[in-house]
Design a protein around this motif. Structure first.
Motif, PDB file in Angstrom:
ATOM      1  N   GLY A  15      33.034  36.667  28.218  1.00  0.00           N
ATOM      2  CA  GLY A  15      33.938  36.492  26.944  1.00  0.00           C
ATOM      3  C   GLY A  15      33.800  37.476  25.956  1.00  0.00           C
ATOM      4  N   GLY A  16      32.384  37.799  25.629  1.00  0.00           N
ATOM      5  CA  GLY A  16      32.007  38.928  24.561  1.00  0.00           C
ATOM      6  C   GLY A  16      32.724  40.186  24.979  1.00  0.00           C
ATOM      7  N   MET A  17      32.662  40.549  26.102  1.00  0.00           N
ATOM      8  CA  MET A  17      33.108  41.959  26.684  1.00  0.00           C
ATOM      9  C   MET A  17      34.861  41.716  26.670  1.00  0.00           C
ATOM     10  N   SER A  18      35.316  40.388  26.971  1.00  0.00           N
ATOM     11  CA  SER A  18      36.685  40.662  26.470  1.00  0.00           C
ATOM     12  C   SER A  18      37.339  40.910  25.217  1.00  0.00           C
ATOM     13  N   LEU A  19      36.558  40.155  24.486  1.00  0.00           N
ATOM     14  CA  LEU A  19      36.926  40.418  23.026  1.00  0.00           C
ATOM     15  C   LEU A  19      36.629  41.893  22.358  1.00  0.00           C
ATOM     16  N   LYS A  20      35.822  42.464  22.987  1.00  0.00           N
ATOM     17  CA  LYS A  20      35.420  43.816  22.628  1.00  0.00           C
ATOM     18  C   LYS A  20      36.534  44.765  23.073  1.00  0.00           C
ATOM     19  N   SER A  21      37.009  44.435  24.253  1.00  0.00           N
ATOM     20  CA  SER A  21      37.559  45.811  25.004  1.00  0.00           C
ATOM     21  C   SER A  21      38.881  45.170  25.583  1.00  0.00           C
ATOM     22  N   ASP A  22      40.150  45.697  25.128  1.00  0.00           N
ATOM     23  CA  ASP A  22      41.164  45.683  25.817  1.00  0.00           C
ATOM     24  C   ASP A  22      41.469  45.963  27.104  1.00  0.00           C
ATOM     25  N   ARG A  23      40.684  47.153  27.393  1.00  0.00           N
ATOM     26  CA  ARG A  23      40.806  47.760  28.878  1.00  0.00           C
ATOM     27  C   ARG A  23      39.958  46.833  29.711  1.00  0.00           C
ATOM     28  N   PHE A  24      38.840  46.300  29.257  1.00  0.00           N
ATOM     29  CA  PHE A  24      38.020  45.495  30.219  1.00  0.00           C
ATOM     30  C   PHE A  24      38.909  44.145  30.248  1.00  0.00           C
ATOM     31  N   ARG A  25      39.333  43.727  29.320  1.00  0.00           N
ATOM     32  CA  ARG A  25      40.164  42.394  29.621  1.00  0.00           C
ATOM     33  C   ARG A  25      41.148  42.738  30.700  1.00  0.00           C
ATOM     34  N   ARG A  26      41.973  43.713  30.636  1.00  0.00           N
ATOM     35  CA  ARG A  26      43.263  43.852  31.433  1.00  0.00           C
ATOM     36  C   ARG A  26      42.621  44.151  32.818  1.00  0.00           C
ATOM     37  N   LEU A  27      41.420  44.866  33.229  1.00  0.00           N
ATOM     38  CA  LEU A  27      40.984  44.992  34.335  1.00  0.00           C
ATOM     39  C   LEU A  27      40.349  43.745  35.102  1.00  0.00           C
ATOM     40  N   TRP A  28      39.603  42.950  34.173  1.00  0.00           N
ATOM     41  CA  TRP A  28      39.188  41.721  34.728  1.00  0.00           C
ATOM     42  C   TRP A  28      40.019  40.914  35.141  1.00  0.00           C
ATOM     43  N   ALA A  29      41.116  40.710  34.493  1.00  0.00           N
ATOM     44  CA  ALA A  29      42.294  40.012  34.600  1.00  0.00           C
ATOM     45  C   ALA A  29      42.916  40.215  36.049  1.00  0.00           C
ATOM     46  N   ARG A  30      43.161  41.482  36.389  1.00  0.00           N
ATOM     47  CA  ARG A  30      43.475  41.645  37.466  1.00  0.00           C
ATOM     48  C   ARG A  30      42.680  41.004  38.905  1.00  0.00           C
TER      49      ARG A  30
ATOM     50  N   LEU B 260      34.869  48.036  40.270  1.00  0.00           N
ATOM     51  CA  LEU B 260      36.187  48.091  40.042  1.00  0.00           C
ATOM     52  C   LEU B 260      36.749  49.015  41.074  1.00  0.00           C
ATOM     53  N   VAL B 261      37.816  48.605  41.766  1.00  0.00           N
ATOM     54  CA  VAL B 261      38.468  49.291  42.729  1.00  0.00           C
ATOM     55  C   VAL B 261      39.265  50.532  42.058  1.00  0.00           C
ATOM     56  N   GLY B 262      39.017  51.561  42.381  1.00  0.00           N
ATOM     57  CA  GLY B 262      39.732  52.844  41.851  1.00  0.00           C
ATOM     58  C   GLY B 262      39.005  53.182  40.655  1.00  0.00           C
ATOM     59  N   ALA B 263      38.122  52.784  40.434  1.00  0.00           N
ATOM     60  CA  ALA B 263      37.196  53.284  39.147  1.00  0.00           C
ATOM     61  C   ALA B 263      35.625  53.287  39.472  1.00  0.00           C
ATOM     62  N   SER B 264      35.354  54.351  40.249  1.00  0.00           N
ATOM     63  CA  SER B 264      34.189  54.337  40.779  1.00  0.00           C
ATOM     64  C   SER B 264      32.996  54.442  39.716  1.00  0.00           C
ATOM     65  N   ARG B 265      33.293  54.838  38.263  1.00  0.00           N
ATOM     66  CA  ARG B 265      31.969  54.809  37.498  1.00  0.00           C
ATOM     67  C   ARG B 265      32.044  53.821  36.598  1.00  0.00           C
ATOM     68  N   LEU B 266      32.822  52.578  36.941  1.00  0.00           N
ATOM     69  CA  LEU B 266      32.616  51.360  36.328  1.00  0.00           C
ATOM     70  C   LEU B 266      32.061  50.355  37.162  1.00  0.00           C
ATOM     71  N   GLU B 267      31.164  49.720  36.805  1.00  0.00           N
ATOM     72  CA  GLU B 267      30.373  48.519  37.528  1.00  0.00           C
ATOM     73  C   GLU B 267      29.742  47.475  36.691  1.00  0.00           C
ATOM     74  N   LYS B 268      29.460  46.403  36.997  1.00  0.00           N
ATOM     75  CA  LYS B 268      28.755  45.458  36.653  1.00  0.00           C
ATOM     76  C   LYS B 268      27.635  44.880  37.381  1.00  0.00           C
ATOM     77  N   MET B 269      26.620  44.804  36.804  1.00  0.00           N
ATOM     78  CA  MET B 269      25.426  44.407  37.520  1.00  0.00           C
ATOM     79  C   MET B 269      25.234  42.899  37.106  1.00  0.00           C
ATOM     80  N   LEU B 270      24.530  42.129  38.051  1.00  0.00           N
ATOM     81  CA  LEU B 270      24.216  40.885  37.963  1.00  0.00           C
ATOM     82  C   LEU B 270      22.820  40.495  38.628  1.00  0.00           C
ATOM     83  N   LEU B 271      21.999  40.151  37.638  1.00  0.00           N
ATOM     84  CA  LEU B 271      20.707  39.951  38.084  1.00  0.00           C
ATOM     85  C   LEU B 271      20.444  38.284  38.088  1.00  0.00           C
ATOM     86  N   HIS B 272      20.011  38.045  39.128  1.00  0.00           N
ATOM     87  CA  HIS B 272      19.604  36.497  39.229  1.00  0.00           C
ATOM     88  C   HIS B 272      18.319  36.120  40.085  1.00  0.00           C
ATOM     89  N   THR B 273      18.069  34.903  40.469  1.00  0.00           N
ATOM     90  CA  THR B 273      16.872  34.534  41.154  1.00  0.00           C
ATOM     91  C   THR B 273      17.512  33.716  42.418  1.00  0.00           C
TER      92      THR B 273
END
Length: 80
Positions: A2-17, A47-60
């Motif tokens: 949610g926070g990232m989507s509010l701050k970045s139009d590009r992220f919101r478009r990419l995530w929606a895909r 993100l497919v086609g955007a090799s420099r964009l990634e999200k990391m999830l840390l969990h147990t």
């Protein structure tokens, strides 16, 4: 997201895909100064086609000492 989507139009478009892929999980240990040793799993999503964009999830792993400790640390952070 949610926070990232509010701050970045590009992220919101990419995530929606839903154009992401997950890499293999990797486990590592960290030494927390007060809580001691924690085992964390790391998942990287690229993100497919955007090799420099990634999200990391840390969990147990669920129902482990590390999960209980991480939940305790999170609750302590919420109370301050």
């Amino acid at each position: 997201m949610g926070g990232m989507s509010l701050k970045s139009d590009r992220f919101r478009r990419l995530w929606a895909r839903h154009d992401v892929r997950s890499a293999a999980e990797v486990m590592f240990r960290i030494q927390h100064p007060q809580a001691g040793s924690l085992k964390l799993l790391v998942e990287k999503f690229q993100l497919v086609g955007a090799s420099r964009l990634e999200k990391m999830l840390l969990h147990t792993e669920p129902c482990t000492r590390s999960a209980d400790t991480l939940a305790l640390l999170a609750s302590l952070g919420m109370s301050s």
